[in-house]
Design a protein around this motif. Structure first.
Motif, PDB file in Angstrom:
ATOM      1  N   GLU A 294       0.836  -1.193   0.000  1.00  0.00           N
ATOM      2  CA  GLU A 294       0.000   0.000   0.000  1.00  0.00           C
ATOM      3  C   GLU A 294       0.875   1.249   0.000  1.00  0.00           C
ATOM      4  OE1 GLU A 294      -4.141  -0.757   2.155  1.00  0.00           O
ATOM      5  OE2 GLU A 294      -2.448  -1.147   3.489  1.00  0.00           O
ATOM      6  N   ARG A 295       0.394   2.261  -0.665  1.00  0.00           N
ATOM      7  CA  ARG A 295       1.132   3.523  -0.702  1.00  0.00           C
ATOM      8  C   ARG A 295       0.813   4.305   0.568  1.00  0.00           C
ATOM      9  NH1 ARG A 295      -0.658   2.637  -5.887  1.00  0.00           N
ATOM     10  NH2 ARG A 295      -2.526   3.921  -5.647  1.00  0.00           N
ATOM     11  N   ALA A 296       1.546   3.957   1.637  1.00  0.00           N
ATOM     12  CA  ALA A 296       1.286   4.569   2.943  1.00  0.00           C
ATOM     13  C   ALA A 296       2.607   4.919   3.606  1.00  0.00           C
ATOM     14  CB  ALA A 296       0.508   3.607   3.834  1.00  0.00           C
ATOM     15  N   LEU A 297       2.696   6.132   4.097  1.00  0.00           N
ATOM     16  CA  LEU A 297       3.916   6.576   4.781  1.00  0.00           C
ATOM     17  C   LEU A 297       3.654   6.847   6.256  1.00  0.00           C
ATOM     18  CD1 LEU A 297       5.382   8.978   2.061  1.00  0.00           C
ATOM     19  CD2 LEU A 297       5.906   6.578   2.465  1.00  0.00           C
ATOM     20  N   ASP A 298       2.582   6.339   6.767  1.00  0.00           N
ATOM     21  CA  ASP A 298       2.224   6.520   8.175  1.00  0.00           C
ATOM     22  C   ASP A 298       3.154   5.677   9.040  1.00  0.00           C
ATOM     23  OD1 ASP A 298       1.063   6.604  10.697  1.00  0.00           O
ATOM     24  OD2 ASP A 298      -0.969   6.735   9.881  1.00  0.00           O
ATOM     25  N   ASN A 299       3.707   6.276  10.096  1.00  0.00           N
ATOM     26  CA  ASN A 299       4.608   5.532  10.972  1.00  0.00           C
ATOM     27  C   ASN A 299       3.917   4.389  11.694  1.00  0.00           C
ATOM     28  OD1 ASN A 299       6.647   7.185  10.214  1.00  0.00           O
ATOM     29  ND2 ASN A 299       6.764   8.350  12.109  1.00  0.00           N
ATOM     30  N   ASP A 300       2.594   4.448  11.798  1.00  0.00           N
ATOM     31  CA  ASP A 300       1.848   3.379  12.450  1.00  0.00           C
ATOM     32  C   ASP A 300       1.349   2.340  11.452  1.00  0.00           C
ATOM     33  OD1 ASP A 300       2.119   4.391  15.028  1.00  0.00           O
ATOM     34  OD2 ASP A 300       0.416   5.741  14.778  1.00  0.00           O
ATOM     35  N   ASN A 329       8.769   2.315  14.754  1.00  0.00           N
ATOM     36  CA  ASN A 329       8.015   2.815  15.890  1.00  0.00           C
ATOM     37  C   ASN A 329       8.324   1.950  17.104  1.00  0.00           C
ATOM     38  OD1 ASN A 329       6.195   3.712  17.768  1.00  0.00           O
ATOM     39  ND2 ASN A 329       4.369   3.438  16.488  1.00  0.00           N
ATOM     40  N   PRO A 330       9.091   2.447  18.070  1.00  0.00           N
ATOM     41  CA  PRO A 330       9.480   1.623  19.226  1.00  0.00           C
ATOM     42  C   PRO A 330       8.290   1.196  20.079  1.00  0.00           C
ATOM     43  CG  PRO A 330      10.063   3.927  19.582  1.00  0.00           C
ATOM     44  CD  PRO A 330       9.644   3.811  18.151  1.00  0.00           C
ATOM     45  N   ASN A 331       7.162   1.856  19.918  1.00  0.00           N
ATOM     46  CA  ASN A 331       5.970   1.504  20.694  1.00  0.00           C
ATOM     47  C   ASN A 331       5.103   0.462  20.011  1.00  0.00           C
ATOM     48  OD1 ASN A 331       6.593   3.455  22.725  1.00  0.00           O
ATOM     49  ND2 ASN A 331       5.799   5.053  21.369  1.00  0.00           N
ATOM     50  N   CYS A 332       5.516   0.048  18.833  1.00  0.00           N
ATOM     51  CA  CYS A 332       4.744  -0.951  18.089  1.00  0.00           C
ATOM     52  C   CYS A 332       5.017  -2.338  18.665  1.00  0.00           C
ATOM     53  CB  CYS A 332       5.109  -0.916  16.613  1.00  0.00           C
ATOM     54  SG  CYS A 332       4.258  -2.136  15.621  1.00  0.00           S
ATOM     55  N   ASP A 333       3.977  -3.003  19.092  1.00  0.00           N
ATOM     56  CA  ASP A 333       4.089  -4.335  19.678  1.00  0.00           C
ATOM     57  C   ASP A 333       3.790  -5.381  18.608  1.00  0.00           C
ATOM     58  OD1 ASP A 333       4.375  -6.405  21.426  1.00  0.00           O
ATOM     59  OD2 ASP A 333       2.400  -6.164  22.360  1.00  0.00           O
ATOM     60  N   PHE A 334       4.838  -5.948  18.026  1.00  0.00           N
ATOM     61  CA  PHE A 334       4.646  -6.916  16.952  1.00  0.00           C
ATOM     62  C   PHE A 334       4.098  -8.231  17.505  1.00  0.00           C
ATOM     63  CE2 PHE A 334       7.571  -5.508  13.289  1.00  0.00           C
ATOM     64  CZ  PHE A 334       7.309  -4.171  13.540  1.00  0.00           C
ATOM     65  N   PRO A 335       3.057  -8.774  16.890  1.00  0.00           N
ATOM     66  CA  PRO A 335       2.580 -10.108  17.297  1.00  0.00           C
ATOM     67  C   PRO A 335       3.559 -11.169  16.807  1.00  0.00           C
ATOM     68  CG  PRO A 335       1.375  -9.366  15.388  1.00  0.00           C
ATOM     69  CD  PRO A 335       2.249  -8.213  15.798  1.00  0.00           C
ATOM     70  N   VAL A 336       3.583 -12.305  17.450  1.00  0.00           N
ATOM     71  CA  VAL A 336       4.472 -13.389  17.054  1.00  0.00           C
ATOM     72  C   VAL A 336       3.782 -14.256  15.998  1.00  0.00           C
ATOM     73  CG1 VAL A 336       5.750 -15.418  17.821  1.00  0.00           C
ATOM     74  CG2 VAL A 336       5.595 -13.409  19.300  1.00  0.00           C
ATOM     75  N   LEU A 337       4.460 -14.442  14.868  1.00  0.00           N
ATOM     76  CA  LEU A 337       3.935 -15.270  13.786  1.00  0.00           C
ATOM     77  C   LEU A 337       4.624 -16.630  13.874  1.00  0.00           C
ATOM     78  CD1 LEU A 337       3.695 -12.181  12.904  1.00  0.00           C
ATOM     79  CD2 LEU A 337       3.410 -13.071  10.600  1.00  0.00           C
ATOM     80  N   GLU A 338       3.989 -17.544  14.554  1.00  0.00           N
ATOM     81  CA  GLU A 338       4.622 -18.791  14.954  1.00  0.00           C
ATOM     82  C   GLU A 338       4.972 -19.713  13.794  1.00  0.00           C
ATOM     83  OE1 GLU A 338       5.832 -19.787  17.638  1.00  0.00           O
ATOM     84  OE2 GLU A 338       4.995 -18.515  19.220  1.00  0.00           O
ATOM     85  N   ILE A 339       4.138 -19.754  12.746  1.00  0.00           N
ATOM     86  CA  ILE A 339       4.403 -20.736  11.690  1.00  0.00           C
ATOM     87  C   ILE A 339       4.861 -20.090  10.380  1.00  0.00           C
ATOM     88  CG2 ILE A 339       2.691 -22.289  12.702  1.00  0.00           C
ATOM     89  CD1 ILE A 339       0.928 -21.730  10.269  1.00  0.00           C
ATOM     90  N   LEU A 340       5.133 -18.798  10.414  1.00  0.00           N
ATOM     91  CA  LEU A 340       5.592 -18.123   9.198  1.00  0.00           C
ATOM     92  C   LEU A 340       6.941 -18.689   8.760  1.00  0.00           C
ATOM     93  CD1 LEU A 340       4.438 -15.692   7.506  1.00  0.00           C
ATOM     94  CD2 LEU A 340       6.293 -14.359   8.496  1.00  0.00           C
ATOM     95  N   LYS A 341       7.040 -19.040   7.467  1.00  0.00           N
ATOM     96  CA  LYS A 341       8.258 -19.627   6.929  1.00  0.00           C
ATOM     97  C   LYS A 341       9.002 -18.683   5.981  1.00  0.00           C
ATOM     98  CE  LYS A 341       7.444 -23.544   8.954  1.00  0.00           C
ATOM     99  NZ  LYS A 341       8.253 -23.946  10.147  1.00  0.00           N
ATOM    100  N   HIS A 357      14.053  -1.856  12.907  1.00  0.00           N
ATOM    101  CA  HIS A 357      12.863  -2.333  12.212  1.00  0.00           C
ATOM    102  C   HIS A 357      13.048  -3.798  11.805  1.00  0.00           C
ATOM    103  CE1 HIS A 357       9.404  -0.152   9.904  1.00  0.00           C
ATOM    104  NE2 HIS A 357       8.974  -1.121  10.659  1.00  0.00           N
ATOM    105  N   LEU A 358      14.215  -4.108  11.224  1.00  0.00           N
ATOM    106  CA  LEU A 358      14.511  -5.476  10.830  1.00  0.00           C
ATOM    107  C   LEU A 358      14.540  -6.396  12.042  1.00  0.00           C
ATOM    108  CD1 LEU A 358      15.368  -7.533   8.687  1.00  0.00           C
ATOM    109  CD2 LEU A 358      17.733  -6.770   9.014  1.00  0.00           C
TER     110      LEU A 358
END
Length: 475
Positions: A294-300, A329-341, A357-358
């Protein structure tokens, strides 16, 4: 056998002097007619037509081909495409008319009862509505399985004068209250055939309403793959209900699109490219692959992306996201993707928190085995990259850097992955931005020179940083 036929399609009139080949052709000619048709259907249309000179028995075989792929001008080759666009309008119109006449001539001669594939691939617009309508009508009558109408215009995002799908052909386009209802195969002009054999549908630069799309979703019982690109008037896409057979859905750059809803469906793969829209996904247990650009530059934006995919994150195996221009965004809480390959990210490397970010993505994907970073340097200014926390990733085996350039920020990303991916087996460096440039497409001398320098840098300066235990491959 196919090589022999192809060879004869090129040699044609010289067959008398080729005694040995004549003998083999005669032997092949004794095969059942259905097998000869299968052989011819593997050839291009021009090659197939050329087989008519082989012998009397071959004279009409090509007219039963099941593969009607009308790709006269290879528009995937950049030089041809640019040259066509550079022509004066009257010359472009003449070439388009010649293309239409070619298709019309072949369809008039076709004698087969069924076709597997019908593909039109050229610069065509609303001025050719009548013949294109007849092509679609022909495809319906012939029980087409793969229908591809891929048209081109001078400006990619321009939708003015685009050909519009003929609603009346499928029972839409009437007047009054009844016209608001989605027709069925029984109300279609070809209710005994319709598109009930259609398995693959690809439409590009085709004017299409929500009702037309809903018709295909609701009335094509074996439709598995649906791709819609630059479809004018498409506003709300709804893939709702287990009765819909589509498993692979791609919606690309539709200028007026507002929302996509996928619910209680059997979708296995979903691709969306375009502006930010309302995206609703729920109860799709078979969905294992998602690609959102998506063409989005929002930090969130990263938070938003995960929120909208929350119902399917637990069973995703492949995730591709475009986060170019989205800052960490240091406040972004990434969910865990358990089966992503497989994780693929379109990233910007040249800002101070890029490695953070990486790091966040890799921590959230503890079991990925393949990571692809697509690099885009639209506005590159060399910026110092802050060091990210160290950690051990025990599953990552293959890293691919696409669009590689010898910038320090890119080198820092590669170093970070080498240091922290303890199971890493292979690093692939590819200077070509293949997600932008299709195969064979001419990228211009400036871009090619950049790729040559990047390849040289990778071999001379990056390879030495890679441990001998890790395979290094530079494409």
């Amino acid at each position: 056998m196919l090589c022999l036929i192809t060879d004869y399609s090129n040699l044609g009139r010289r067959r008398e002097s080729e005694g040995k080949h004549n003998y083999l052709v005669d032997r092949i000619s004794y095969l059942p007619y259905e097998i000869l048709v299968s052989i011819v259907s593997l050839l291009s249309l021009k090659e197939a037509a050329a087989t008519s000179v082989l012998s009397r028995r071959w004279e009409k075989v090509w007219k039963h081909t099941t593969n009607l792929n009308f790709e006269d001008l290879d528009l995937s080759v950049g030089d041809n495409c640019r040259c066509f666009k550079a022509l004066e309008q009257n010359l472009r119109d003449e070439k388009s008319r010649n293309y239409v006449n070619w298709v019309d001539r072949v369809l008039v001669q076709h004698e087969g009862h069924n076709i597997e594939r019908f593909r039109a691939f050229f610069f065509l617009n609303s001025r050719f509505t009548n013949p294109i309508d007849k092509w679609i009508e022909f495809a319906m009558q012939k029980r087409v399985q793969v229908l591809e109408l891929q048209f081109f215009v001078k400006q990619y995002y321009c939708t003015r004068d685009n050909y519009a799908f003929p609603e009346n052909l499928i029972g839409l386009g009437g007047e009054g209250e009844s016209s608001k209802h989605i027709p069925t195969l029984h109300s279609c002009r070809y209710n005994n055939v319709g598109f009930k054999f259609l398995k693959v549908l690809r439409l590009q630069h085709i004017g299409m309403t929500d009702e037309v799309l809903e018709y295909f979703l609701s009335n094509c019982p074996v439709l598995e793959r649906l791709t819609v690109t630059v479809a004018e008037n498409l506003v709300c896409v709804k893939v709702v209900g287990p009765s819909i057979s589509v498993k692979y859905l791609a919606v690309n750059n539709c200028p007026n699109l507002k929302s996509i809803e996928i619910c209680n469906a059997n979708i296995a793969s979903f691709v969306y490219r375009g502006a930010c829209i309302e995206l609703l996904i729920s109860n799709v247990p078979l969905l294992i692959e998602v690609h959102i650009s998506e063409r989005a530059l929002d930090n969130d934006y990263t938070t938003l992306a995960f929120t909208r995919l929350s119902s399917c994150l637990s069973h995703l195996e492949i995730l591709k996201l475009d986060i170019w221009g989205v800052l960490y965004n240091p406040n972004c809480d990434f969910p865990v993707l358990e089966i992503l390959k497989h994780l693929e990210l379109n990233v910007e490397t040249n800002y101070h928190s890029a490695l953070y970010h990486l790091y966040s993505f890799m921590k959230a994907c503890p079991h990925i085995e393949r990571l692809a970073l697509k690099l885009d340097f639209r506005t590159y200014v060399e910026t110092p990259v802050s060091k990210a926390p160290k950690f051990s990733h025990h599953s990552l085996k293959v890293v691919e850097i696409m669009g590689y350039r010898g910038y320090q920020s890119v080198v820092e990303h590669v170093k970070y992955l080498i240091e922290n991916a303890v199971a890493l087996e292979k690093i692939i460096i590819d200077p070509v931005q293949r997600w932008i440039w299709p195969p064979k497409m001419d990228r211009g001398s400036t871009m090619v020179d950049e790729e040559v320098q990047a390849r040289k840098h990778a071999k001379e300066h990056l390879k030495e940083r890679v441990p001998s235990t890790i395979e290094f491959l530079c494409l």
